[in-house]
Design a protein around this motif. Structure first.
Motif, PDB file in Angstrom:
ATOM      1  N   ILE A 119      -8.934 -15.499  40.877  1.00 25.51           N
ATOM      2  CA  ILE A 119      -8.056 -16.662  40.735  1.00 25.51           C
ATOM      3  C   ILE A 119      -6.718 -16.396  41.421  1.00 25.51           C
ATOM      4  CG2 ILE A 119      -6.717 -18.019  39.078  1.00 25.51           C
ATOM      5  CD1 ILE A 119      -9.569 -18.839  39.033  1.00 25.51           C
ATOM      6  N   GLY A 120      -6.166 -15.206  41.218  1.00 26.84           N
ATOM      7  CA  GLY A 120      -4.867 -14.870  41.801  1.00 26.84           C
ATOM      8  C   GLY A 120      -4.841 -14.991  43.308  1.00 26.84           C
ATOM      9  N   ARG A 121      -5.956 -14.717  43.954  1.00 26.64           N
ATOM     10  CA  ARG A 121      -6.036 -14.829  45.417  1.00 26.64           C
ATOM     11  C   ARG A 121      -5.846 -16.267  45.892  1.00 26.64           C
ATOM     12  NH1 ARG A 121      -8.334 -10.702  48.422  1.00 26.64           N
ATOM     13  NH2 ARG A 121      -9.246  -8.945  47.281  1.00 26.64           N
ATOM     14  N   ARG A 122      -6.082 -17.231  45.005  1.00 28.61           N
ATOM     15  CA  ARG A 122      -5.996 -18.648  45.385  1.00 28.61           C
ATOM     16  C   ARG A 122      -4.553 -19.158  45.458  1.00 28.61           C
ATOM     17  NH1 ARG A 122     -10.865 -21.694  44.902  1.00 28.61           N
ATOM     18  NH2 ARG A 122     -12.598 -20.221  45.071  1.00 28.61           N
ATOM     19  N   TYR A 123      -3.625 -18.426  44.859  1.00 30.22           N
ATOM     20  CA  TYR A 123      -2.236 -18.880  44.851  1.00 30.22           C
ATOM     21  C   TYR A 123      -1.581 -18.543  46.188  1.00 30.22           C
ATOM     22  CZ  TYR A 123      -2.624 -19.727  39.843  1.00 30.22           C
ATOM     23  OH  TYR A 123      -2.998 -20.205  38.618  1.00 30.22           O
ATOM     24  N   ARG A 124      -1.142 -19.594  46.892  1.00 31.32           N
ATOM     25  CA  ARG A 124      -0.498 -19.404  48.183  1.00 31.32           C
ATOM     26  C   ARG A 124       0.896 -20.027  48.149  1.00 31.32           C
ATOM     27  NH1 ARG A 124      -4.788 -17.481  51.403  1.00 31.32           N
ATOM     28  NH2 ARG A 124      -3.055 -16.663  52.626  1.00 31.32           N
ATOM     29  N   ILE A 125       1.659 -19.823  49.192  1.00 31.77           N
ATOM     30  CA  ILE A 125       3.011 -20.370  49.255  1.00 31.77           C
ATOM     31  C   ILE A 125       3.008 -21.867  48.956  1.00 31.77           C
ATOM     32  CG2 ILE A 125       4.859 -20.977  50.857  1.00 31.77           C
ATOM     33  CD1 ILE A 125       5.161 -18.197  49.920  1.00 31.77           C
ATOM     34  N   THR A 126       2.036 -22.588  49.523  1.00 32.45           N
ATOM     35  CA  THR A 126       2.001 -24.042  49.366  1.00 32.45           C
ATOM     36  C   THR A 126       1.721 -24.465  47.932  1.00 32.45           C
ATOM     37  OG1 THR A 126      -0.313 -23.956  50.097  1.00 32.45           O
ATOM     38  CG2 THR A 126       1.349 -24.513  51.753  1.00 32.45           C
ATOM     39  N   THR A 127       1.131 -23.594  47.123  1.00 35.00           N
ATOM     40  CA  THR A 127       0.850 -23.926  45.722  1.00 35.00           C
ATOM     41  C   THR A 127       2.138 -24.184  44.950  1.00 35.00           C
ATOM     42  OG1 THR A 127      -1.035 -22.383  45.848  1.00 35.00           O
ATOM     43  CG2 THR A 127      -0.432 -23.193  43.660  1.00 35.00           C
ATOM     44  N   PHE A 128       3.236 -23.574  45.380  1.00 39.40           N
ATOM     45  CA  PHE A 128       4.481 -23.583  44.615  1.00 39.40           C
ATOM     46  C   PHE A 128       5.481 -24.648  45.048  1.00 39.40           C
ATOM     47  CE2 PHE A 128       2.522 -19.482  44.224  1.00 39.40           C
ATOM     48  CZ  PHE A 128       2.720 -19.140  42.890  1.00 39.40           C
ATOM     49  N   GLY A 129       5.086 -25.523  45.967  1.00 38.29           N
ATOM     50  CA  GLY A 129       5.969 -26.619  46.352  1.00 38.29           C
ATOM     51  C   GLY A 129       7.293 -26.140  46.927  1.00 38.29           C
ATOM     52  N   ILE A 130       8.392 -26.770  46.495  1.00 35.77           N
ATOM     53  CA  ILE A 130       9.714 -26.464  47.045  1.00 35.77           C
ATOM     54  C   ILE A 130      10.112 -25.017  46.742  1.00 35.77           C
ATOM     55  CG2 ILE A 130      10.982 -27.284  45.011  1.00 35.77           C
ATOM     56  CD1 ILE A 130      11.987 -27.699  48.720  1.00 35.77           C
ATOM     57  N   PHE A 131       9.663 -24.478  45.620  1.00 30.72           N
ATOM     58  CA  PHE A 131       9.909 -23.071  45.278  1.00 30.72           C
ATOM     59  C   PHE A 131       9.312 -22.161  46.351  1.00 30.72           C
ATOM     60  CE2 PHE A 131       8.381 -19.209  43.000  1.00 30.72           C
ATOM     61  CZ  PHE A 131       9.582 -18.726  42.497  1.00 30.72           C
ATOM     62  N   GLY A 132       8.093 -22.465  46.783  1.00 33.13           N
ATOM     63  CA  GLY A 132       7.444 -21.683  47.828  1.00 33.13           C
ATOM     64  C   GLY A 132       8.131 -21.823  49.168  1.00 33.13           C
ATOM     65  N   PHE A 133       8.566 -23.053  49.501  1.00 31.77           N
ATOM     66  CA  PHE A 133       9.261 -23.262  50.776  1.00 31.77           C
ATOM     67  C   PHE A 133      10.586 -22.504  50.812  1.00 31.77           C
ATOM     68  CE2 PHE A 133       6.587 -27.184  50.986  1.00 31.77           C
ATOM     69  CZ  PHE A 133       5.903 -26.839  52.144  1.00 31.77           C
ATOM     70  N   ALA A 134      11.254 -22.430  49.666  1.00 30.14           N
ATOM     71  CA  ALA A 134      12.502 -21.665  49.611  1.00 30.14           C
ATOM     72  C   ALA A 134      12.236 -20.189  49.879  1.00 30.14           C
ATOM     73  CB  ALA A 134      13.167 -21.842  48.242  1.00 30.14           C
TER      74      ALA A 134
END
Length: 352
Positions: free
Chosen positions: A82-97
């Motif tokens: 499951i952890g492998r599925r989390y990418r930058i885009t999963t986190f929205g604006i937090f990930g873009f920051a």
């Protein structure tokens, strides 16, 4: 010089977006688990999984996690997968920051300051040393039945996101876990690239501190500043909804003998909060919500629970929610979920 940075929050029980739940539901679906079984007891609808603005309580995600762990109990290294599925885009604006940060070190510092915009249950703390950077991953407050799963998931997700940030797999110098050595060590080593040690005092992973100073490939000062401002605003709004809005929501939830009764009016709520109705409306407006919106949230949750967990007729549900006519309730319910109460009940019964 040694430096320590703790996260901005002290426990995992903070509101979060729906993306993490949607990710886990998709994974379960790929392995034959129906959506209804994954959402059982969580008070969520399938439609909510597609709402990018939906906010949920951490305990709702925890209920979905428990369903996942139960349904896929025989899947080795489930947390890692499951952890492998989390990418930058999963986190929205937090990930873009994070991705637009100048360096990995700056991205880590930012993430710790705004950790409540993530989906983590484990709380990371960072220790900068001259010879090593250590990320401690605290799991002490996580319920025991899902603790190992969440350590595996969150550590893997952290590593995956940092690898995305630098554009290659992040090399670790060491990794340690509090839980006993599992049979699927090879799956964990595929992430860590070093053999972890188990049964240790802390969960942690470490990297060469030189990695922290390397410029990130997508660093952009203007974008970073814009994302930081948006993250600050988002955190402020979420904290506001856990203040007066949370108090009102709690008072709206009925406490009758059977657990279901018509929610209270705003005048009664205001008296309990020792303020005038006008003042309460002003506070709710400042928090970005209103009495009617919060009443709809509570009514929807109660309606879904009554329709799936009790034999009450649609008319009885409407009465208990304070509607004078069933037609008004049916119209409201369709506006909330896209389905009539009867269709919603049929779908949930068939899905079980």
């Amino acid at each position: 010089m040694e430096r320590v940075q703790d996260p901005s929050i002290r426990d995992w029980n903070f509101p979060r977006g729906i993306a993490s739940v949607a990710l886990m539901v998709r994974y379960a679906g790929e392995h034959g688990v129906p959506v209804a079984r994954m959402l059982a007891g969580a008070g969520l609808t399938e439609a909510m999984l597609h709402d990018p603005d939906a906010q949920i309580d951490a305990r709702i995600e925890l209920a979905v996690i428990r369903n996942l762990v139960r349904e896929l109990a025989d899947t080795p290294a489930l947390g890692v997968e499951i952890g492998r599925r989390y990418r930058i885009t999963t986190f929205g604006i937090f990930g873009f920051a994070c991705v637009s940060s100048p360096t990995l070190g700056k991205a880590i510092s930012f993430a710790l300051r705004y950790l409540e915009l993530s989906f983590t249950f484990c709380l990371p703390a960072a220790q900068w040393r001259e010879d090593e950077f250590i990320a401690y991953v605290h799991d002490e407050s996580i319920p025991a039945d899902v603790r190992q799963f969440l350590v595996e998931r969150d550590v893997t997700a952290m590593h995956q996101v940092m690898s995305d940030l630098i554009g290659k797999q992040l090399p670790l110098t060491r990794a340690e876990f509090r839980f006993p050595e599992p049979t699927y060590v090879d799956r964990i080593m595929a992430v860590t690239q070093v053999r972890p040690r188990f049964g240790r005092q802390h969960n942690l992973f470490a990297i060469d501190p030189a990695m922290l100073e390397q410029p990130l490939p997508q660093a952009n000062e203007h974008t970073w500043a814009m994302c930081l401002a948006q993250c600050r605003d988002l955190v402020d709004r979420r904290r506001a909804r856990t203040g007066i809005a949370a108090q009102v929501r709690e008072l709206l939830v009925p406490g009758g003998a059977d657990g279901f009764a018509a929610p209270r009016g705003i005048d009664s709520i205001a008296r309990d909060l020792n303020m005038s109705t006008r003042t309460l409306r002003r506070h709710l407006d400042a928090a970005g919500t209103g009495y009617r919106a919060l009443l709809d949230e509570v009514r929807r949750a109660l309606a879904e629970e009554m329709l799936t967990a009790t034999p009450l007729s649609v008319s009885d549900v409407a009465i208990r929610l304070g509607y004078a006519e069933s037609s008004t309730f049916i119209y409201a319910f369709k506006r909330w979920t896209g389905a009539t109460p009867a269709a919603y009940r049929r779908e949930r019964i068939v899905g079980r």
